[in-house]
Design an enzyme around this catalytic site. Sequence first.
Site, PDB file in Angstrom:
ATOM      1  N   SER A 163       0.867  -1.180   0.000  1.00  0.00           N
ATOM      2  CA  SER A 163       0.000   0.000   0.000  1.00  0.00           C
ATOM      3  C   SER A 163       0.903   1.230   0.000  1.00  0.00           C
ATOM      4  CB  SER A 163      -0.859  -0.019   1.269  1.00  0.00           C
ATOM      5  OG  SER A 163      -1.432   1.256   1.487  1.00  0.00           O
ATOM      6  N   TYR A 176      -2.361  -0.683  10.265  1.00  0.00           N
ATOM      7  CA  TYR A 176      -2.437  -1.074   8.849  1.00  0.00           C
ATOM      8  C   TYR A 176      -1.157  -0.643   8.123  1.00  0.00           C
ATOM      9  CZ  TYR A 176      -4.058  -1.268   3.993  1.00  0.00           C
ATOM     10  OH  TYR A 176      -4.174  -1.535   2.646  1.00  0.00           O
TER      11      TYR A 176
HETATM   12  N1  LIG Z   1      -8.737  -1.121  -2.015  1.00  0.00           N
HETATM   13  C1  LIG Z   1      -7.715  -0.302  -1.915  1.00  0.00           C
HETATM   14  O1  LIG Z   1      -7.843   0.913  -2.171  1.00  0.00           O
HETATM   15  C2  LIG Z   1      -6.361  -0.834  -1.502  1.00  0.00           C
HETATM   16  C3  LIG Z   1      -5.278   0.054  -1.532  1.00  0.00           C
HETATM   17  C4  LIG Z   1      -4.029  -0.414  -1.151  1.00  0.00           C
HETATM   18  C5  LIG Z   1      -3.864  -1.726  -0.766  1.00  0.00           C
HETATM   19  N2  LIG Z   1      -4.936  -2.579  -0.744  1.00  0.00           N
HETATM   20  C6  LIG Z   1      -4.701  -3.971  -0.341  1.00  0.00           C
HETATM   21  O2  LIG Z   1      -5.247  -4.833  -1.329  1.00  0.00           O
HETATM   22  C7  LIG Z   1      -5.641  -6.069  -0.726  1.00  0.00           C
HETATM   23  C8  LIG Z   1      -7.076  -6.382  -1.093  1.00  0.00           C
HETATM   24  O3  LIG Z   1      -7.884  -5.353  -0.571  1.00  0.00           O
HETATM   25  P1  LIG Z   1      -9.380  -5.075  -1.047  1.00  0.00           P
HETATM   26  O4  LIG Z   1      -9.495  -3.620  -1.171  1.00  0.00           O
HETATM   27  O5  LIG Z   1      -9.746  -5.974  -2.158  1.00  0.00           O
HETATM   28  O6  LIG Z   1     -10.145  -5.505   0.302  1.00  0.00           O
HETATM   29  P2  LIG Z   1     -11.546  -6.216   0.538  1.00  0.00           P
HETATM   30  O7  LIG Z   1     -12.496  -5.930  -0.568  1.00  0.00           O
HETATM   31  O8  LIG Z   1     -11.900  -5.875   1.926  1.00  0.00           O
HETATM   32  O9  LIG Z   1     -11.160  -7.756   0.416  1.00  0.00           O
HETATM   33  C9  LIG Z   1     -10.297  -8.331   1.362  1.00  0.00           C
HETATM   34  C10 LIG Z   1     -10.280  -9.826   1.166  1.00  0.00           C
HETATM   35  O10 LIG Z   1      -9.471 -10.389   2.211  1.00  0.00           O
HETATM   36  C11 LIG Z   1     -10.215 -11.418   2.858  1.00  0.00           C
HETATM   37  N3  LIG Z   1      -9.897 -11.534   4.276  1.00  0.00           N
HETATM   38  C12 LIG Z   1      -9.972 -10.568   5.227  1.00  0.00           C
HETATM   39  N4  LIG Z   1      -9.695 -11.087   6.437  1.00  0.00           N
HETATM   40  C13 LIG Z   1      -9.442 -12.396   6.257  1.00  0.00           C
HETATM   41  C14 LIG Z   1      -9.124 -13.473   7.104  1.00  0.00           C
HETATM   42  N5  LIG Z   1      -9.015 -13.294   8.439  1.00  0.00           N
HETATM   43  N6  LIG Z   1      -8.944 -14.696   6.590  1.00  0.00           N
HETATM   44  C15 LIG Z   1      -9.076 -14.904   5.245  1.00  0.00           C
HETATM   45  N7  LIG Z   1      -9.379 -13.933   4.372  1.00  0.00           N
HETATM   46  C16 LIG Z   1      -9.571 -12.696   4.870  1.00  0.00           C
HETATM   47  C17 LIG Z   1     -11.665 -11.003   2.718  1.00  0.00           C
HETATM   48  O11 LIG Z   1     -12.502 -12.129   2.894  1.00  0.00           O
HETATM   49  P3  LIG Z   1     -13.991 -11.928   3.481  1.00  0.00           P
HETATM   50  O12 LIG Z   1     -14.671 -11.021   2.523  1.00  0.00           O
HETATM   51  O13 LIG Z   1     -14.508 -13.303   3.527  1.00  0.00           O
HETATM   52  O14 LIG Z   1     -13.805 -11.294   4.840  1.00  0.00           O
HETATM   53  C18 LIG Z   1     -11.667 -10.439   1.289  1.00  0.00           C
HETATM   54  O15 LIG Z   1     -11.812 -11.479   0.356  1.00  0.00           O
HETATM   55  C19 LIG Z   1      -5.417  -5.889   0.778  1.00  0.00           C
HETATM   56  O16 LIG Z   1      -4.189  -6.478   1.147  1.00  0.00           O
HETATM   57  C20 LIG Z   1      -5.351  -4.386   0.959  1.00  0.00           C
HETATM   58  O17 LIG Z   1      -4.599  -4.026   2.070  1.00  0.00           O
HETATM   59  C21 LIG Z   1      -6.176  -2.157  -1.104  1.00  0.00           C
END
Ligand SMILES: NC(=O)c1ccc[n+]([C@@H]2O[C@H](COP(=O)([O-])OP(=O)(O)OC[C@H]3O[C@@H](n4cnc5c(N)ncnc54)[C@H](OP(=O)(O)O)[C@@H]3O)[C@@H](O)[C@H]2O)c1
Length: 257
Positions: A163, A176
């Site tokens: 990130s 985070y």
């Molecule tokens: N979106 C952004 O703007 C952004 C920016 C920078 C970095 N990121 C990074 O990108 C990655 C994906 O983020 P996203 O935005 O797609 O988030 P998201 O929509 O919240 O999806 C997160 C995923 O991780 C899974 N997860 C969370 N806790 C878990 C656990 N304890 N065990 C197993 N699976 C778990 C969730 O499963 P459930 O739905 O079943 O809980 C979901 O499938 C993350 O590492 C995040 O830090 C995102």
Amino acid sequence: MMKNLIDGTFMHTYKAAENALKDKVILITGAGDGIGRVAALTYAKHGATVILLGKTTNKLECVYDEIVNAGYPQPAIVPMDLKGATKQNYRDLAATIEMQFGKLDGLLNNAGILGSLGPLEHFCVSTFENIMKVNVTAQAMITKFMFPLLRKSDSASVIFTSSGVGRQGREHWGAYAISKFAVEGMMQTWACEVGKTNIRVNCINPGATRTSMRASAYPGEDRDKLATPEDLMPTYLYLMSDDSKEVNGQSLDAQQK
Ligand SMILES: NC(=O)c1ccc[n+]([C@@H]2O[C@H](COP(=O)([O-])OP(=O)(O)OC[C@H]3O[C@@H](n4cnc5c(N)ncnc54)[C@H](OP(=O)(O)O)[C@@H]3O)[C@@H](O)[C@H]2O)c1
């Protein structure tokens, strides 16, 4: 040969061949939602057999159905809560993958949680610990236990998810941000250790992306102005395909700045 990674132009316009991931077996954590879901669908579309790991079984089942209905290679589902996962859970997962597929060609460490934002002075200890478990410890464990399977691939790619706040400290991003700094360090350490083997290890910073995690960090934001997970896929495909065979130890931005 290193591609043009400096300005990112190459990756952001990268187009993978239709069958670029044919015969590859790829494990994706957090595959039920957000970026992980779209990465799983994209990898499957390009011929990979994807192993969908995530916390919520019915979300994984929906992705499974989408993949099967589209006629892509049959995926596998692994419901696992990374917060409470034990050494034995990871060992069992490795044994199952070994038995079913014999190897692993790709690992996308994508699952993550945001926790709550606020000043470090006031962080909640249990939230801090949970963020570290899911965002750092689980990624370290899964990579360690999958390593023998990655060694069995002709060319394996491990991708960690970083990130912007894991590269430059920013107020109120708390545990985070700390966890994402750890992820960058973990990627670099792995990358040094794999050196010139069949395995490469890199990081992707997705940038602001239209998912539930982003919505909980910025509830008032206009979501329509954000990139979608689909917009990021050229970089996710590039790092997973053999076109990035020579790329190791890089932290790439999935969006052009
Ligand atoms: N979106 C952004 O703007 C952004 C920016 C920078 C970095 N990121 C990074 O990108 C990655 C994906 O983020 P996203 O935005 O797609 O988030 P998201 O929509 O919240 O999806 C997160 C995923 O991780 C899974 N997860 C969370 N806790 C878990 C656990 N304890 N065990 C197993 N699976 C778990 C969730 O499963 P459930 O739905 O079943 O809980 C979901 O499938 C993350 O590492 C995040 O830090 C995102």
